[in-house]
Design a protein around this motif. Structure first.
Motif, PDB file in Angstrom:
ATOM      1  N   VAL A  23     -35.471  26.670  -2.470  1.00 52.05           N
ATOM      2  CA  VAL A  23     -36.568  26.884  -1.514  1.00 52.05           C
ATOM      3  C   VAL A  23     -37.401  25.629  -1.302  1.00 52.05           C
ATOM      4  N   GLY A  24     -37.302  24.639  -2.175  1.00 52.04           N
ATOM      5  CA  GLY A  24     -38.059  23.404  -2.026  1.00 52.04           C
ATOM      6  C   GLY A  24     -39.438  23.466  -2.647  1.00 52.04           C
ATOM      7  N   LYS A  25     -40.035  22.297  -2.821  1.00 44.11           N
ATOM      8  CA  LYS A  25     -41.352  22.193  -3.453  1.00 44.11           C
ATOM      9  C   LYS A  25     -42.494  22.183  -2.443  1.00 44.11           C
ATOM     10  N   GLY A  26     -42.161  22.094  -1.167  1.00 43.76           N
ATOM     11  CA  GLY A  26     -43.190  22.025  -0.143  1.00 43.76           C
ATOM     12  C   GLY A  26     -43.440  20.598   0.299  1.00 43.76           C
ATOM     13  N   PRO A  27     -43.868  20.404   1.554  1.00 46.22           N
ATOM     14  CA  PRO A  27     -44.120  19.053   2.073  1.00 46.22           C
ATOM     15  C   PRO A  27     -45.160  18.303   1.238  1.00 46.22           C
ATOM     16  N   GLY A  28     -44.828  17.065   0.886  1.00 45.65           N
ATOM     17  CA  GLY A  28     -45.739  16.223   0.132  1.00 45.65           C
ATOM     18  C   GLY A  28     -45.688  16.397  -1.367  1.00 45.65           C
ATOM     19  N   ASN A  29     -44.841  17.303  -1.856  1.00 41.25           N
ATOM     20  CA  ASN A  29     -44.796  17.592  -3.295  1.00 41.25           C
ATOM     21  C   ASN A  29     -43.580  16.996  -4.002  1.00 41.25           C
ATOM     22  N   SER A  30     -42.925  16.051  -3.367  1.00 35.91           N
ATOM     23  CA  SER A  30     -41.768  15.425  -3.987  1.00 35.91           C
ATOM     24  C   SER A  30     -42.187  14.624  -5.217  1.00 35.91           C
ATOM     25  N   VAL A  31     -41.324  14.632  -6.225  1.00 32.57           N
ATOM     26  CA  VAL A  31     -41.541  13.848  -7.440  1.00 32.57           C
ATOM     27  C   VAL A  31     -40.641  12.618  -7.437  1.00 32.57           C
ATOM     28  N   GLU A  32     -39.409  12.777  -6.979  1.00 34.05           N
ATOM     29  CA  GLU A  32     -38.423  11.692  -7.032  1.00 34.05           C
ATOM     30  C   GLU A  32     -38.721  10.579  -6.045  1.00 34.05           C
ATOM     31  N   ARG A  33     -39.601  10.795  -5.085  1.00 33.14           N
ATOM     32  CA  ARG A  33     -39.961   9.720  -4.149  1.00 33.14           C
ATOM     33  C   ARG A  33     -40.569   8.524  -4.884  1.00 33.14           C
ATOM     34  N   ASP A  34     -41.168   8.780  -6.058  1.00 28.49           N
ATOM     35  CA  ASP A  34     -41.782   7.706  -6.833  1.00 28.49           C
ATOM     36  C   ASP A  34     -40.752   6.875  -7.587  1.00 28.49           C
ATOM     37  N   PHE A  35     -39.515   7.371  -7.687  1.00 28.69           N
ATOM     38  CA  PHE A  35     -38.476   6.678  -8.444  1.00 28.69           C
ATOM     39  C   PHE A  35     -37.314   6.215  -7.570  1.00 28.69           C
ATOM     40  N   LEU A  36     -37.173   6.819  -6.398  1.00 29.21           N
ATOM     41  CA  LEU A  36     -36.078   6.488  -5.490  1.00 29.21           C
ATOM     42  C   LEU A  36     -36.504   5.322  -4.605  1.00 29.21           C
ATOM     43  N   SER A  37     -35.804   4.179  -4.746  1.00 27.67           N
ATOM     44  CA  SER A  37     -36.260   2.944  -4.081  1.00 27.67           C
ATOM     45  C   SER A  37     -36.194   3.036  -2.559  1.00 27.67           C
ATOM     46  N   GLN A  38     -35.231   3.746  -2.008  1.00 25.59           N
ATOM     47  CA  GLN A  38     -35.096   3.888  -0.559  1.00 25.59           C
ATOM     48  C   GLN A  38     -35.371   5.328  -0.128  1.00 25.59           C
ATOM     49  N   ALA A  39     -36.391   5.924  -0.728  1.00 24.91           N
ATOM     50  CA  ALA A  39     -36.706   7.321  -0.424  1.00 24.91           C
ATOM     51  C   ALA A  39     -37.092   7.516   1.030  1.00 24.91           C
ATOM     52  N   PHE A  40     -37.714   6.525   1.640  1.00 31.29           N
ATOM     53  CA  PHE A  40     -38.177   6.651   3.027  1.00 31.29           C
ATOM     54  C   PHE A  40     -37.123   6.204   4.037  1.00 31.29           C
ATOM     55  N   SER A  41     -35.963   5.751   3.559  1.00 34.11           N
ATOM     56  CA  SER A  41     -34.947   5.214   4.467  1.00 34.11           C
ATOM     57  C   SER A  41     -33.584   5.842   4.202  1.00 34.11           C
ATOM     58  N   ASP A  42     -32.773   5.197   3.372  1.00 38.83           N
ATOM     59  CA  ASP A  42     -31.391   5.638   3.183  1.00 38.83           C
ATOM     60  C   ASP A  42     -31.287   7.020   2.544  1.00 38.83           C
ATOM     61  N   PHE A  43     -32.240   7.379   1.687  1.00 38.92           N
ATOM     62  CA  PHE A  43     -32.142   8.638   0.951  1.00 38.92           C
ATOM     63  C   PHE A  43     -33.242   9.628   1.332  1.00 38.92           C
ATOM     64  N   ILE A  44     -33.713   9.550   2.565  1.00 37.74           N
ATOM     65  CA  ILE A  44     -34.776  10.462   2.980  1.00 37.74           C
ATOM     66  C   ILE A  44     -34.267  11.899   3.071  1.00 37.74           C
ATOM     67  N   TYR A  45     -32.971  12.072   3.280  1.00 38.85           N
ATOM     68  CA  TYR A  45     -32.426  13.441   3.352  1.00 38.85           C
ATOM     69  C   TYR A  45     -32.542  14.134   2.003  1.00 38.85           C
ATOM     70  N   ALA A  46     -32.415  13.385   0.912  1.00 34.65           N
ATOM     71  CA  ALA A  46     -32.596  13.973  -0.416  1.00 34.65           C
ATOM     72  C   ALA A  46     -34.034  14.435  -0.615  1.00 34.65           C
ATOM     73  N   ILE A  47     -34.991  13.661  -0.101  1.00 33.97           N
ATOM     74  CA  ILE A  47     -36.399  14.050  -0.192  1.00 33.97           C
ATOM     75  C   ILE A  47     -36.671  15.272   0.676  1.00 33.97           C
ATOM     76  N   ILE A  48     -36.032  15.355   1.833  1.00 34.61           N
ATOM     77  CA  ILE A  48     -36.178  16.539   2.690  1.00 34.61           C
ATOM     78  C   ILE A  48     -35.698  17.784   1.957  1.00 34.61           C
ATOM     79  N   ILE A  49     -34.561  17.675   1.265  1.00 33.74           N
ATOM     80  CA  ILE A  49     -34.038  18.819   0.509  1.00 33.74           C
ATOM     81  C   ILE A  49     -34.985  19.175  -0.629  1.00 33.74           C
ATOM     82  N   GLU A  50     -35.500  18.149  -1.327  1.00 31.29           N
ATOM     83  CA  GLU A  50     -36.401  18.416  -2.453  1.00 31.29           C
ATOM     84  C   GLU A  50     -37.664  19.142  -1.987  1.00 31.29           C
ATOM     85  N   GLU A  51     -38.198  18.769  -0.837  1.00 30.39           N
ATOM     86  CA  GLU A  51     -39.453  19.343  -0.376  1.00 30.39           C
ATOM     87  C   GLU A  51     -39.267  20.609   0.465  1.00 30.39           C
ATOM     88  N   MET A  52     -38.238  20.603   1.303  1.00 31.08           N
ATOM     89  CA  MET A  52     -38.054  21.714   2.241  1.00 31.08           C
ATOM     90  C   MET A  52     -36.934  22.669   1.852  1.00 31.08           C
TER      91      MET A  52
END
Length: 412
Positions: free
Chosen positions: A267-296
């Motif tokens: 179900v996701g953690k909700g928008p803005g509640n990602s934890v791995e964004r602080d450790f994933l170097s390309q969270a806002f670019s190459d791996f943003i889909y992983a952050i979308i899954i984590e949050e949404m």
């Protein structure tokens, strides 16, 4: 509407995933302000592009091909290096990737060749030769520094050939040659490349430095072989590693991407509640889909993938309405480029493809790529407007003819 929703998702997720940039700049609003400015510039470019009549796009083809080839040569000789890849050139203090221009120029050229050489039985056999000549000048310079983009472009070129009814025998021979070249490239990568993910002793490191000082032209061309070999080995390795033995420093991107997906709990953690964004170097670019899954959650992942499916489907409808071949081939080529790149990005994020460094179109944080992708959408909308206008004019003409016939019958 697809463009609008992708932009809204982009603003929310880039804002959430830019914690690394926020930390470096000391301003939590700076990354999102920059991203919104890029999207605004892209929207401006899109509005200008959609107001250009489709017939004028043919005039841009030779200029774009010349510009793309020139900038590709410049980036090979004096380009800026980022993360070990020499892909950028700077103009008036702004950096951009020439490969983005080359992709659009190649699609324009191929659409023009296919449309000009269509016959009742499909494309003329000479069209295949002309497409390969242009592709050689565009794809080979890209492949030296950005192999994934070159592969992506080759896939789109072949799909456009299929849509353009190029003889199947020619496409079959091309596929056979490509398979041989892929096998040869794979062998060269495994021979020349050094897997950097493996531990290297101090002696070996000193030998490697000494060899680098004696680099030849061939070694310069294949200087990315180390990165390619490491990615291939990581992807093909089926060895199970215990959690306590996993090295998060060497495999940080893949590891934290997997953690982000696994910790979403469907179900996701909700928008803005990602934890791995602080450790994933390309969270806002190459791996943003992983952050979308984590949050949404899975629902968010499905929605994003569905938007690209709708984009491809709607473009197919637009191409089907076109009376001429050129706008139809151009629209489908641009849509295939956007959707294929999105599929690449999503497969990498979920671990079904080796790391390629391809951003998620219209969602990932970017500069050149975002603006040019917006221009692609503008071209598709321009083609759509032209086809709808022709349909309306045709309906008016049919209604007029019907009215004339009716008045004639009444007079009789």
């Amino acid at each position: 509407m697809v463009f609008f929703f992708l932009c809204m998702i982009s603003i929310v997720e880039v804002y959430s995933a830019s914690s690394e940039l926020t930390y470096k700049k000391g301003n939590y609003l700076s990354p999102i302000i920059y991203h919104c400015a890029i999207l605004a510039a892209g929207l401006f470019v899109m509005v200008i592009t959609l107001n250009i009549k489709c017939k004028y796009f043919k005039l841009f083809t030779p200029f774009l091909l010349f510009l793309a080839l020139t900038t590709l040569i410049i980036v090979f000789l004096t380009g800026h290096s980022t993360n070990g890849a020499q892909r950028w050139i700077s103009v008036f203090g702004m950096q951009f990737q020439p490969s983005e221009i080359a992709k659009g120029a190649m699609i324009l050229a191929e659409a023009q060749i296919l449309s000009a050489m269509q016959t009742d039985n499909g494309a003329d056999k000479r069209a295949f030769k002309y497409i390969l000549i242009v592709a050689g000048f565009m794809v080979l310079p890209i492949a030296v520094e950005n192999l994934s983009t070159a592969v992506l472009l080759c896939m789109v070129i072949i799909m456009m050939m299929i849509i353009g009814r190029v003889p199947k025998l020619q496409i079959g021979k091309l596929m056979g040659i490509i398979m041989i070249m892929v096998a040869l490239a794979f062998a060269i990568i495994m021979i020349f490349g050094t897997d950097k993910s493996k531990e290297t002793s101090k002696t070996n490191l000193e030998e490697q430095v000494a060899q680098n000082k004696k680099s030849s032209t061939i070694e310069k061309i294949f200087h990315r072989a180390d990165t390619w070999k490491s990615r291939i080995n990581k992807f093909m390795s089926d060895k199970e590693v215990a959690p306590e033995d996993y090295d998060l420093d060497k495999d940080a991107q893949v590891a934290h991407s997997n953690i982000a997906i696994a910790s979403s709990n469907i179900v996701g953690k909700g928008p803005g509640n990602s934890v791995e964004r602080d450790f994933l170097s390309q969270a806002f670019s190459d791996f943003i889909y992983a952050i979308i899954i984590e949050e949404m959650g899975i629902e968010g992942a499905i929605i994003v993938a569905f938007l690209y499916v709708v984009l491809l489907f709607r473009t197919g409808r637009i191409a089907n309405r076109c009376e001429n071949n050129f706008p139809a081939f151009l629209a489908m080529g641009l849509a295939l480029m956007l959707v294929t790149q999105a599929i690449f990005n999503m497969l990498v994020a979920v671990g079904l493809a080796p790391v390629t460094g391809q951003p998620l179109p219209l969602v990932s944080k970017g500069g050149t790529s975002t603006i040019i992708n917006c221009a692609y959408i503008g071209v598709i909308l321009s083609i759509s407007r032209s086809s709808v206008k022709r349909e309306d004019d045709k309906e008016i003409s049919d209604d007029t003819q019907t009215e004339v016939k009716r008045n004639s019958q009444i007079c009789e």
